[in-house]
Scaffold this motif. Sequence first.
Motif, PDB file in Angstrom:
ATOM      1  N   UNK A  25      16.474 -25.757   5.400  1.00 35.31           N
ATOM      2  CA  UNK A  25      14.883 -24.675   5.083  1.00 35.31           C
ATOM      3  C   UNK A  25      14.861 -23.958   6.231  1.00 35.31           C
ATOM      4  N   UNK A  26      13.915 -25.226   6.812  1.00 35.70           N
ATOM      5  CA  UNK A  26      13.361 -25.098   8.016  1.00 35.70           C
ATOM      6  C   UNK A  26      13.855 -24.157   9.103  1.00 35.70           C
ATOM      7  N   UNK A  27      15.659 -24.911   9.487  1.00 37.20           N
ATOM      8  CA  UNK A  27      16.429 -24.442  10.183  1.00 37.20           C
ATOM      9  C   UNK A  27      17.018 -23.114  10.209  1.00 37.20           C
ATOM     10  N   UNK A  28      17.154 -22.988   9.099  1.00 36.00           N
ATOM     11  CA  UNK A  28      18.042 -21.412   8.265  1.00 36.00           C
ATOM     12  C   UNK A  28      16.701 -20.469   8.728  1.00 36.00           C
ATOM     13  N   UNK A  29      15.471 -20.647   8.334  1.00 37.92           N
ATOM     14  CA  UNK A  29      14.123 -19.532   8.953  1.00 37.92           C
ATOM     15  C   UNK A  29      14.278 -19.065   9.802  1.00 37.92           C
ATOM     16  N   UNK A  30      14.377 -20.712  11.240  1.00 37.57           N
ATOM     17  CA  UNK A  30      13.780 -20.576  12.295  1.00 37.57           C
ATOM     18  C   UNK A  30      15.053 -19.484  13.117  1.00 37.57           C
ATOM     19  N   UNK A  31      16.812 -19.986  12.921  1.00 34.62           N
ATOM     20  CA  UNK A  31      17.400 -20.585  13.603  1.00 34.62           C
ATOM     21  C   UNK A  31      17.980 -18.323  13.084  1.00 34.62           C
ATOM     22  N   UNK A  32      17.957 -18.053  11.553  1.00 35.87           N
ATOM     23  CA  UNK A  32      18.429 -17.165  11.630  1.00 35.87           C
ATOM     24  C   UNK A  32      17.364 -15.895  11.076  1.00 35.87           C
ATOM     25  N   UNK A  33      16.922 -16.207  10.583  1.00 33.41           N
ATOM     26  CA  UNK A  33      15.451 -15.532   9.762  1.00 33.41           C
ATOM     27  C   UNK A  33      14.445 -14.947  11.247  1.00 33.41           C
ATOM     28  N   UNK A  34      14.164 -15.767  11.395  1.00 35.62           N
ATOM     29  CA  UNK A  34      12.886 -15.471  12.613  1.00 35.62           C
ATOM     30  C   UNK A  34      14.296 -15.099  13.787  1.00 35.62           C
ATOM     31  N   UNK A  35      14.862 -14.935  14.383  1.00 29.52           N
ATOM     32  CA  UNK A  35      16.054 -14.567  15.408  1.00 29.52           C
ATOM     33  C   UNK A  35      16.138 -12.741  14.532  1.00 29.52           C
ATOM     34  N   UNK A  36      16.497 -12.954  13.369  1.00 32.10           N
ATOM     35  CA  UNK A  36      17.164 -11.452  12.751  1.00 32.10           C
ATOM     36  C   UNK A  36      16.444 -10.564  12.885  1.00 32.10           C
ATOM     37  N   UNK A  37      15.020 -11.105  12.434  1.00 33.97           N
ATOM     38  CA  UNK A  37      13.865 -10.223  12.544  1.00 33.97           C
ATOM     39  C   UNK A  37      13.556  -9.906  13.867  1.00 33.97           C
ATOM     40  N   UNK A  38      13.947 -10.015  14.856  1.00 31.49           N
ATOM     41  CA  UNK A  38      12.901  -9.536  16.583  1.00 31.49           C
ATOM     42  C   UNK A  38      14.269  -8.742  16.292  1.00 31.49           C
ATOM     43  N   UNK A  39      15.324  -8.839  15.859  1.00 33.27           N
ATOM     44  CA  UNK A  39      16.562  -8.311  16.635  1.00 33.27           C
ATOM     45  C   UNK A  39      16.209  -6.709  16.006  1.00 33.27           C
ATOM     46  N   UNK A  40      15.391  -6.597  14.460  1.00 36.41           N
ATOM     47  CA  UNK A  40      15.717  -5.495  13.595  1.00 36.41           C
ATOM     48  C   UNK A  40      14.360  -4.669  14.509  1.00 36.41           C
ATOM     49  N   UNK A  41      13.276  -5.535  14.761  1.00 33.73           N
ATOM     50  CA  UNK A  41      12.214  -5.055  15.987  1.00 33.73           C
ATOM     51  C   UNK A  41      12.614  -4.769  16.934  1.00 33.73           C
ATOM     52  N   UNK A  42      13.427  -5.001  17.784  1.00 30.06           N
ATOM     53  CA  UNK A  42      13.800  -4.311  19.349  1.00 30.06           C
ATOM     54  C   UNK A  42      13.187  -3.376  19.854  1.00 30.06           C
ATOM     55  N   UNK A  43      14.099  -2.222  18.618  1.00 25.97           N
ATOM     56  CA  UNK A  43      14.165  -1.028  18.941  1.00 25.97           C
ATOM     57  C   UNK A  43      12.110   0.259  18.962  1.00 25.97           C
ATOM     58  N   UNK A  44      11.588  -0.903  18.327  1.00 23.60           N
ATOM     59  CA  UNK A  44      10.344  -0.119  17.294  1.00 23.60           C
ATOM     60  C   UNK A  44       9.573  -0.280  18.213  1.00 23.60           C
ATOM     61  N   UNK A  45       8.383   0.301  18.617  1.00 18.97           N
ATOM     62  CA  UNK A  45       7.622  -0.043  19.357  1.00 18.97           C
ATOM     63  C   UNK A  45       6.297   0.476  18.557  1.00 18.97           C
ATOM     64  N   UNK A  46       5.437  -0.005  18.018  1.00 17.50           N
ATOM     65  CA  UNK A  46       4.879   0.877  17.320  1.00 17.50           C
ATOM     66  C   UNK A  46       4.992   1.388  15.847  1.00 17.50           C
ATOM     67  N   UNK A  47       4.545   3.281  15.687  1.00 19.89           N
ATOM     68  CA  UNK A  47       5.510   4.109  14.771  1.00 19.89           C
ATOM     69  C   UNK A  47       6.463   4.225  15.946  1.00 19.89           C
ATOM     70  N   UNK A  48       6.923   4.120  17.121  1.00 21.29           N
ATOM     71  CA  UNK A  48       8.021   4.969  17.742  1.00 21.29           C
ATOM     72  C   UNK A  48       9.513   3.992  17.841  1.00 21.29           C
TER      73      UNK A  48
END
Length: 264
Positions: free
Chosen positions: A108-131
Amino acid sequence: MSNLLRRSFSGIIYVLIFISAILFSKESYIILTTLFGLICVWEFSKLIDFKSLIGYILFGLTLFLLLKRPDSFEIVGILGITIISSLFLMYALFTKKEITFSSDRAKSGLLIRYIIFSMIFLVLLPIQGNEYNPNLIIAILILIWVNDSFAFLVGKNFGKTKLFVSVSPKKTIEGFIGGLLFAFVASFIISKFNNDFTLINWLIIAFIVSVIGTIGDLVESKFKRQANIKDSGTIMPGHGGMLDRLDSLLFAAPFVYLYINFII
């Protein structure tokens, strides 16, 4: 249909869907990348034989909270954990040590750190605040695709020196250098049309995407080799699974996010 035709057709469909979602709206981008993330969670859970639903729940909950507060302090902690975890995976790759995850807690720790957290930053990359900046994520995708395509072409035609034969016997040093050089060329062209960053910054982003992305591909190959499987899934004919398609981008995303948001 030959494997090349299947690969080309599914690749074109994937690119069209991805680019369309990015350009249509912020919401469509979030929905599509979230769907990609859930598929990656499913594929990686199968790969490490982890049967809990905690990954899906945590991915959805964490992403929802960070989208609500993209400038929250918690994101710094999650980014730090992700970067450190990625460095440990790199260490295991280069020292040729097996990545161990014998218990459900370790999985579960590996899944969270390797996949989940990394995927979250892919989602957040083009989002700066409300822009929402669709051109940024498109530029990064172009760099990834140029690097992958020319690494394959140069490696196939000129490659002689194996890059990491124990994990990915087809990759060559010549292919890696070719992909990196053409990514630099692509970043130069991007800088002429995208004024978000200077040419130097685009070149550094291209370097991060190419080098860290290639390592990410090798890390995923190491997981597959340990599991004795060829592909993470079958969702994309000719390519394998969604994780096979996103491994480079997924691994590089936190490092690009770190550079864009905390270094530039």
